[in-house]
Design an enzyme around this catalytic site. Structure first.
Site, PDB file in Angstrom:
ATOM      1  N   GLY A  38       0.764  -1.250   0.000  1.00  8.07           N
ATOM      2  CA  GLY A  38       0.000   0.000   0.000  1.00  8.07           C
ATOM      3  C   GLY A  38       0.791   1.294   0.000  1.00  8.07           C
ATOM      4  O   GLY A  38       0.328   2.311  -0.510  1.00  8.07           O
ATOM      5  N   GLU A  93       3.631   4.134   6.063  1.00 11.63           N
ATOM      6  CA  GLU A  93       2.449   3.291   5.871  1.00 11.63           C
ATOM      7  C   GLU A  93       1.384   4.074   5.105  1.00 11.63           C
ATOM      8  O   GLU A  93       1.359   5.302   5.124  1.00 11.63           O
ATOM      9  CB  GLU A  93       1.991   2.886   7.279  1.00 11.63           C
ATOM     10  CG  GLU A  93       1.005   1.799   7.492  1.00 11.63           C
ATOM     11  CD  GLU A  93       0.911   0.595   6.574  1.00 11.63           C
ATOM     12  OE1 GLU A  93       1.032   0.740   5.355  1.00 11.63           O
ATOM     13  OE2 GLU A  93       0.605  -0.478   7.099  1.00 11.63           O
ATOM     14  N   ASP A  94       0.547   3.361   4.392  1.00 14.97           N
ATOM     15  CA  ASP A  94      -0.507   4.035   3.649  1.00 14.97           C
ATOM     16  C   ASP A  94      -1.623   4.553   4.574  1.00 14.97           C
ATOM     17  O   ASP A  94      -2.007   5.704   4.514  1.00 14.97           O
ATOM     18  CB  ASP A  94      -1.098   3.097   2.563  1.00 14.97           C
ATOM     19  CG  ASP A  94      -1.519   1.728   3.101  1.00 14.97           C
ATOM     20  OD1 ASP A  94      -1.323   1.441   4.303  1.00 14.97           O
ATOM     21  OD2 ASP A  94      -2.044   0.918   2.302  1.00 14.97           O
ATOM     22  N   ASP A  97      -5.642   2.122  10.513  1.00 14.83           N
ATOM     23  CA  ASP A  97      -7.064   1.876  10.712  1.00 14.83           C
ATOM     24  C   ASP A  97      -7.242   1.482  12.181  1.00 14.83           C
ATOM     25  O   ASP A  97      -7.259   2.331  13.057  1.00 14.83           O
ATOM     26  CB  ASP A  97      -7.452   0.772   9.721  1.00 14.83           C
ATOM     27  CG  ASP A  97      -8.928   0.478   9.664  1.00 14.83           C
ATOM     28  OD1 ASP A  97      -9.733   1.327  10.043  1.00 14.83           O
ATOM     29  OD2 ASP A  97      -9.288  -0.640   9.220  1.00 14.83           O
ATOM     30  N   LYS A 125      -7.395   6.787   9.940  1.00 19.66           N
ATOM     31  CA  LYS A 125      -8.828   6.562  10.158  1.00 19.66           C
ATOM     32  C   LYS A 125      -9.028   6.422  11.668  1.00 19.66           C
ATOM     33  O   LYS A 125      -9.256   5.342  12.186  1.00 19.66           O
ATOM     34  CB  LYS A 125      -9.232   5.255   9.454  1.00 19.66           C
ATOM     35  CG  LYS A 125     -10.501   5.356   8.648  1.00 19.66           C
ATOM     36  CD  LYS A 125     -10.969   3.986   8.228  1.00 19.66           C
ATOM     37  CE  LYS A 125     -10.533   3.597   6.847  1.00 19.66           C
ATOM     38  NZ  LYS A 125     -11.046   2.253   6.467  1.00 19.66           N
ATOM     39  N   PHE A 146     -14.326   3.092   3.772  1.00 13.33           N
ATOM     40  CA  PHE A 146     -13.302   2.330   3.061  1.00 13.33           C
ATOM     41  C   PHE A 146     -12.789   3.161   1.888  1.00 13.33           C
ATOM     42  O   PHE A 146     -13.579   3.673   1.102  1.00 13.33           O
ATOM     43  CB  PHE A 146     -13.844   0.984   2.580  1.00 13.33           C
ATOM     44  CG  PHE A 146     -12.741   0.069   2.143  1.00 13.33           C
ATOM     45  CD1 PHE A 146     -11.995  -0.629   3.089  1.00 13.33           C
ATOM     46  CD2 PHE A 146     -12.408  -0.070   0.805  1.00 13.33           C
ATOM     47  CE1 PHE A 146     -10.938  -1.454   2.699  1.00 13.33           C
ATOM     48  CE2 PHE A 146     -11.365  -0.893   0.399  1.00 13.33           C
ATOM     49  CZ  PHE A 146     -10.633  -1.590   1.353  1.00 13.33           C
ATOM     50  N   VAL A 147     -11.472   3.307   1.805  1.00 16.07           N
ATOM     51  CA  VAL A 147     -10.903   4.149   0.755  1.00 16.07           C
ATOM     52  C   VAL A 147      -9.983   3.358  -0.181  1.00 16.07           C
ATOM     53  O   VAL A 147      -9.398   2.352   0.204  1.00 16.07           O
ATOM     54  CB  VAL A 147     -10.113   5.340   1.345  1.00 16.07           C
ATOM     55  CG1 VAL A 147     -11.040   6.334   1.998  1.00 16.07           C
ATOM     56  CG2 VAL A 147      -9.033   4.876   2.321  1.00 16.07           C
ATOM     57  N   ARG A 159      -5.103   0.578  -7.015  1.00 19.06           N
ATOM     58  CA  ARG A 159      -3.887   1.179  -6.433  1.00 19.06           C
ATOM     59  C   ARG A 159      -3.337   2.308  -7.298  1.00 19.06           C
ATOM     60  O   ARG A 159      -2.651   3.197  -6.817  1.00 19.06           O
ATOM     61  CB  ARG A 159      -2.787   0.129  -6.275  1.00 19.06           C
ATOM     62  CG  ARG A 159      -3.064  -0.940  -5.230  1.00 19.06           C
ATOM     63  CD  ARG A 159      -1.789  -1.699  -4.926  1.00 19.06           C
ATOM     64  NE  ARG A 159      -2.007  -2.973  -4.254  1.00 19.06           N
ATOM     65  CZ  ARG A 159      -2.129  -3.124  -2.938  1.00 19.06           C
ATOM     66  NH1 ARG A 159      -2.084  -2.075  -2.147  1.00 19.06           N
ATOM     67  NH2 ARG A 159      -2.314  -4.321  -2.414  1.00 19.06           N
TER      68      ARG A 159
HETATM   69  P1  IMP Z   1      -4.958  -1.816  10.731  1.00 21.48           P
HETATM   70  O1  IMP Z   1      -4.118  -2.947  11.241  1.00 21.48           O
HETATM   71  O2  IMP Z   1      -6.410  -2.010  11.042  1.00 21.48           O
HETATM   72  O3  IMP Z   1      -4.466  -0.450  11.157  1.00 21.48           O
HETATM   73  O4  IMP Z   1      -4.940  -1.923   9.173  1.00 21.48           O
HETATM   74  C1  IMP Z   1      -4.007  -1.359   8.394  1.00 21.48           C
HETATM   75  C2  IMP Z   1      -4.016  -1.980   7.013  1.00 21.48           C
HETATM   76  O5  IMP Z   1      -5.337  -2.343   6.565  1.00 21.48           O
HETATM   77  C3  IMP Z   1      -3.520  -0.970   6.029  1.00 21.48           C
HETATM   78  O6  IMP Z   1      -2.124  -1.077   5.859  1.00 21.48           O
HETATM   79  C4  IMP Z   1      -4.271  -1.308   4.771  1.00 21.48           C
HETATM   80  O7  IMP Z   1      -3.556  -2.268   4.038  1.00 21.48           O
HETATM   81  C5  IMP Z   1      -5.553  -1.918   5.240  1.00 21.48           C
HETATM   82  N1  IMP Z   1      -6.661  -0.932   5.229  1.00 21.48           N
HETATM   83  C6  IMP Z   1      -7.277  -0.385   6.289  1.00 21.48           C
HETATM   84  N2  IMP Z   1      -8.233   0.466   5.924  1.00 21.48           N
HETATM   85  C7  IMP Z   1      -8.229   0.465   4.573  1.00 21.48           C
HETATM   86  C8  IMP Z   1      -9.006   1.179   3.583  1.00 21.48           C
HETATM   87  O8  IMP Z   1      -9.907   1.980   3.870  1.00 21.48           O
HETATM   88  N3  IMP Z   1      -8.695   0.906   2.291  1.00 21.48           N
HETATM   89  C9  IMP Z   1      -7.711   0.042   1.929  1.00 21.48           C
HETATM   90  N4  IMP Z   1      -6.971  -0.634   2.808  1.00 21.48           N
HETATM   91  C10 IMP Z   1      -7.227  -0.430   4.118  1.00 21.48           C
HETATM   92 MG    MG Z   2      -1.057  -1.793   4.046  1.00 22.15          MG
END
Ligand code: IMP
Ligand code: MG
Length: 180
Positions: A38, A93-94, A97, A125, A146-147, A159
């Site tokens: 990402g 990181e992208d 969440d 987020k 969701f983005v 992407r």
């Molecule tokens: P976390 O562990 O919940 O913080 O998730 C992080 C990972 O989930 C990111 O590196 C993304 O790959 C994926 N992710 C979370 N939200 C989104 C979204 O809205 N769109 C696309 N990928 C997401």
């Molecule tokens: Mg990711």
């Protein structure tokens, strides 16, 4: 699909972030670690505005996700090529969440004893956070949607979009929801 962040907005913010990082790391060569896949678009734009000389490395992890949710269990698919002991590391990181993925990655990297470790994420987020994690450089705080685009995917698609857009539930088609 609805536009959330235009190409112009993103480019401006990424440049500002790069200048901020350049100021904070003046005279230091940090190691930027892009979390694949990402972050590759964000990282490649970011580094071109840096006025310092960073080193770049990548790590690929897979979180055991459903289509749109993270479980926090992370497996390393590709580890760093270099040792980060004693280095000033910035994880790029992208999106953050729940924060579970980055918490896991930070712990793993801290165990290798870098001199410092900071986190830079394009999108935050925040509403969805499940664990408290400090993000040192944030591009944009975004709503709980969701983005896709600018490196972010839905099942590996989108992407390549130069902007970030939100998808509605009906456009995502979470498999669980389709199961009777
Ligand atoms: P976390 O562990 O919940 O913080 O998730 C992080 C990972 O989930 C990111 O590196 C993304 O790959 C994926 N992710 C979370 N939200 C989104 C979204 O809205 N769109 C696309 N990928 C997401
Ligand atoms: Mg990711």
């Amino acid at each position: 699909m609805e536009l959330l962040l235009s190409e112009e907005e993103i480019q401006k913010r990424v440049k500002d972030l790069a200048l901020e990082i350049s100021k904070d790391y003046k005279g230091v060569s940090p190691v930027l670690i892009g979390i694949l896949r990402g972050s590759f678009v964000f990282l490649s734009d970011l580094i071109r505005h840096l006025t310092i000389l960073p080193e770049i490395d990548f790590m690929s992890v897979s979180s055991y996700n459903t289509l749109t949710k993270s479980s926090g269990v992370v497996r390393i698919l590709k580890d760093l090529e270099r040792d980060i002991g004693g280095e000033n590391v910035i994880v790029v990181e992208d999106i953050v969440d729940t924060g579970l993925t980055l918490t896991y990655i930070s712990r793993l990297l801290m165990a290798r004893l870098p001199r410092s470790l900071k986190i830079c994420a394009l999108l935050d987020k925040r509403e969805r956070r499940e664990v408290d994690i400090q993000i040192d450089y944030v591009g944009f705080v975004i709503p709980n949607k969701f983005v896709i685009g600018y490196g972010l995917d839905l099942a590996e698609k989108y992407r390549n979009l130069p902007y970030v857009a939100t998808l509605e539930e009906s456009e995502i088609g979470e498999p669980e929801e389709n199961t009777p």
